[in-house]
Write an enzyme that holds these catalytic residues in place. Structure first.
Site, PDB file in Angstrom:
ATOM      1  N   LYS A 128       0.826  -1.200   0.000  1.00 27.80           N
ATOM      2  CA  LYS A 128       0.000   0.000   0.000  1.00 27.80           C
ATOM      3  C   LYS A 128       0.869   1.262   0.000  1.00 27.80           C
ATOM      4  CE  LYS A 128      -3.872   1.714   2.882  1.00 27.80           C
ATOM      5  NZ  LYS A 128      -4.650   1.358   4.094  1.00 27.80           N
ATOM      6  N   SER A 130      -9.351   1.606   3.579  1.00 27.39           N
ATOM      7  CA  SER A 130      -8.512   2.421   2.712  1.00 27.39           C
ATOM      8  C   SER A 130      -7.508   1.617   1.883  1.00 27.39           C
ATOM      9  CB  SER A 130      -7.748   3.465   3.538  1.00 27.39           C
ATOM     10  OG  SER A 130      -6.859   2.841   4.455  1.00 27.39           O
ATOM     11  N   SER A 146      -9.898  -1.045   7.362  1.00 21.27           N
ATOM     12  CA  SER A 146      -9.209  -0.768   6.102  1.00 21.27           C
ATOM     13  C   SER A 146      -8.530  -1.966   5.462  1.00 21.27           C
ATOM     14  CB  SER A 146      -8.185   0.356   6.292  1.00 21.27           C
ATOM     15  OG  SER A 146      -8.844   1.583   6.457  1.00 21.27           O
TER      16      SER A 146
END
Length: 524
Positions: free
Chosen positions: A105, A186, A210
């Site tokens: 990420k 996220s 997330s």
């Protein structure tokens, strides 16, 4: 918006064709152990797997109509893959991740030529100085760091009216399972990319939901570890109380392999000092692992928001019983809904403190504090604030130090209620875990109104700092929905056992069709 950095994709057409031929002998969605066997037999190589992954990113992800799940590929990926192949040829294999392409990420530092931006243009100036601890462990384990995945900007803490999967750097990530469907967040890009086969595995981060939600809506297995099992050093922070990183994969077995690498004590993260790390999480993968297990069934505030999710949940409960589990129904999370405001208070205080500390480690970018980021966004509102604002940033900036009584009281209350809310039913009912639906099916992405989020079960484990794992429990009109297993601190091994037995006994995961029709214009 700046262009995607895809320098490593500029190799000749002949090599694309070679990559396609090399990939043809690798079964779709092949798990890590099968890929290792193919490489050991000489039927595949790290280079061929990496080329195929880069080819898929170019065909499926980049450009107009793509998934927009990968914001940057590693210009050194092929060189790393070739090195891993030479090591294998010399008889040196570092472990199960040797030569495996992995995505991380875009809020996880890499001390290489790639940027770490949390999706924000404010961090585009220069790369991080060094690898995050977990990235170093991935490299040491032999993984090929393929690239960075898109993120709900600043891990979705900038505004309560955001669209998950959107960042100024990477635009809007698309869920590969449905027309205009949202990837949740996220860890949006990691979920979409791994589901679409752009990498074998990925790493996401979670503060509250997330990892769990994007894994659920992408038909993946996601592990939200106990806070302290995986180091947070080198990760753009939100909350020292709740932040963690974890695997996002297409199978429980692959998640166990990745967790083996990520877990471990780091002197730079005090939360990891007392981490209880299993010698090998693969040892918990037992096909009959549900037999004789006592499972609590959560219903209060985690059901009733989606008829599709509730229907799949009831079938999942029947499957758990069929596979040998004893259900205690209901066995609800205690105090759920009673610490919502306290959690937000904690997150806002810790965001300001943690982000200011982190930005001090990032020379070469135009911001040094949260106040600088707010000002940067105001100056660049056309690119940074086109759909939603930054009111949560502004609320965080107004907070004082972590010695404030308001913070101390909220932190103690939220953590106490969340932990008691899990530990008490586990203890009173003699449970091995509690199950709940992870979240509803993916909603339509809407940049006018923001997320149409229905509900989830991530909060109790997130606030408690306890582990959770999600695994697919079926599809609603073709959209995946996950089942969450929650346990007490350091119970990752047992949760893997339960999730693996459920996965093997149901086999619900289906890969996305990746039809061009699903890449429709979004509502703006």
């Amino acid at each position: 918006m700046p262009p995607l950095r895809l320098a490593s994709l500029a190799f000749p057409v002949a090599l694309f064709l070679a990559a396609a031929r090399a990939g043809a002998q690798v079964p779709p969605e092949a798990p890590i152990d099968q890929l290792q066997a193919l490489m050991a037999q000489g039927r595949a190589s790290s280079e061929s797997l990496t080329r195929e992954a880069l080819l898929r990113i170019r065909r499926i992800d980049a450009g107009a109509g793509g998934l927009h799940s990968v914001v940057e590929t590693n210009p050194d990926a092929l060189d790393i893959a070739r090195t891993r192949d030479r090591e294998r040829q010399a008889g040196s294999v570092r472990g199960p991740l040797h030569g495996i392409p992995v995505l991380v990420k875009d809020n996880i530092d890499t001390g290489d030529r790639m940027l770490t931006t949390a999706g924000s243009l404010a961090l585009m100036g220069a790369p991080a100085r060094e690898d995050a601890f977990l990235v170093r462990r991935l490299r040491e384990a032999g993984a090929v760091l393929l690239g960075k995945t898109n993120i709900s900007e600043w891990a979705n803490i900038r505004s309560s009216h955001s669209s998950s999967g959107w960042s100024a750097r990477g635009d809007q990530t698309v869920n590969p399972y449905g027309e205009g469907r949202n990837p949740c967040g996220s860890s949006s890009g990691t979920g979409a990319a791994v589901a679409a086969g752009l990498a074998v595995a990925g790493v996401g981060t979670e503060t509250d939901g997330s990892i769990m939600c994007p894994s659920s809506v992408a038909g993946l297995v996601g592990i939200k570890p106990t806070v302290g099992l995986v180091s947070r050093s080198g990760i753009v922070p939100i909350s020292q109380s709740q932040d963690t990183a974890g695997p996002m994969t297409r199978s429980v077995a692959d998640a166990a392999v990745v967790l083996n690498v990520l877990a471990g004590a780091d002197p730079r993260d005090a939360a990891t000092r007392d981490a209880q790390v299993a010698p090998d999480y693969r040892a918990f993968l037992k096909a009959d692992g549900l037999r004789g297990m006592r499972i609590g069934v959560a219903r209060k505030r985690v059901t009733g928001y989606s008829t599709h999710t509730d229907r799949l949940y009831e079938q999942a409960l029947r499957d758990l019983k069929r596979l040998g589990a004893e259900l205690v129904d209901p066995a609800d999370f205690g105090a759920i809904g009673e610490y919502d405001e306290d959690e937000m208070e904690v997150l806002l205080y810790e965001l300001k403190d943690g982000l200011n500390r982190y930005l001090a480690t990032r020379p070469g970018v135009p911001v040094r504090t949260l106040a600088d980021v707010i000002a940067f966004n105001q100056r660049n509102a056309d690119r940074e604030l086109p759909f939603f604002g930054q009111e949560l940033f502004e609320k965080a900036q107004a907070k004082g130090p972590l010695t404030d009584a308001a913070y101390v009281d909220a932190s103690q209350k939220a953590r106490r209620l969340a932990r008691e809310g899990i530990d008490k039913p586990l203890r009173e009912h003699k449970l091995d875990a509690i199950v709940a639906p992870t979240a509803g099916p993916a909603w339509l992405t809407d940049h006018v109104n923001g997320d149409a989020f229905l509900g989830s079960s991530s909060q109790p484990a997130a606030v408690a700092g306890y582990p959770a794992i999600t695994v697919t429990m079926g599809q609603a009109e073709g959209l995946p929905v996950g089942l969450t297993f929650v346990g007490t601190a350091w119970s990752e091994g047992k949760l893997l056992q339960l999730a693996y037995a459920y996965e093997q006994g149901t086999r619900h995961r289906k890969p996305p069709a990746l039809r061009p029709a699903h890449l429709l214009p979004l509502v703006r």
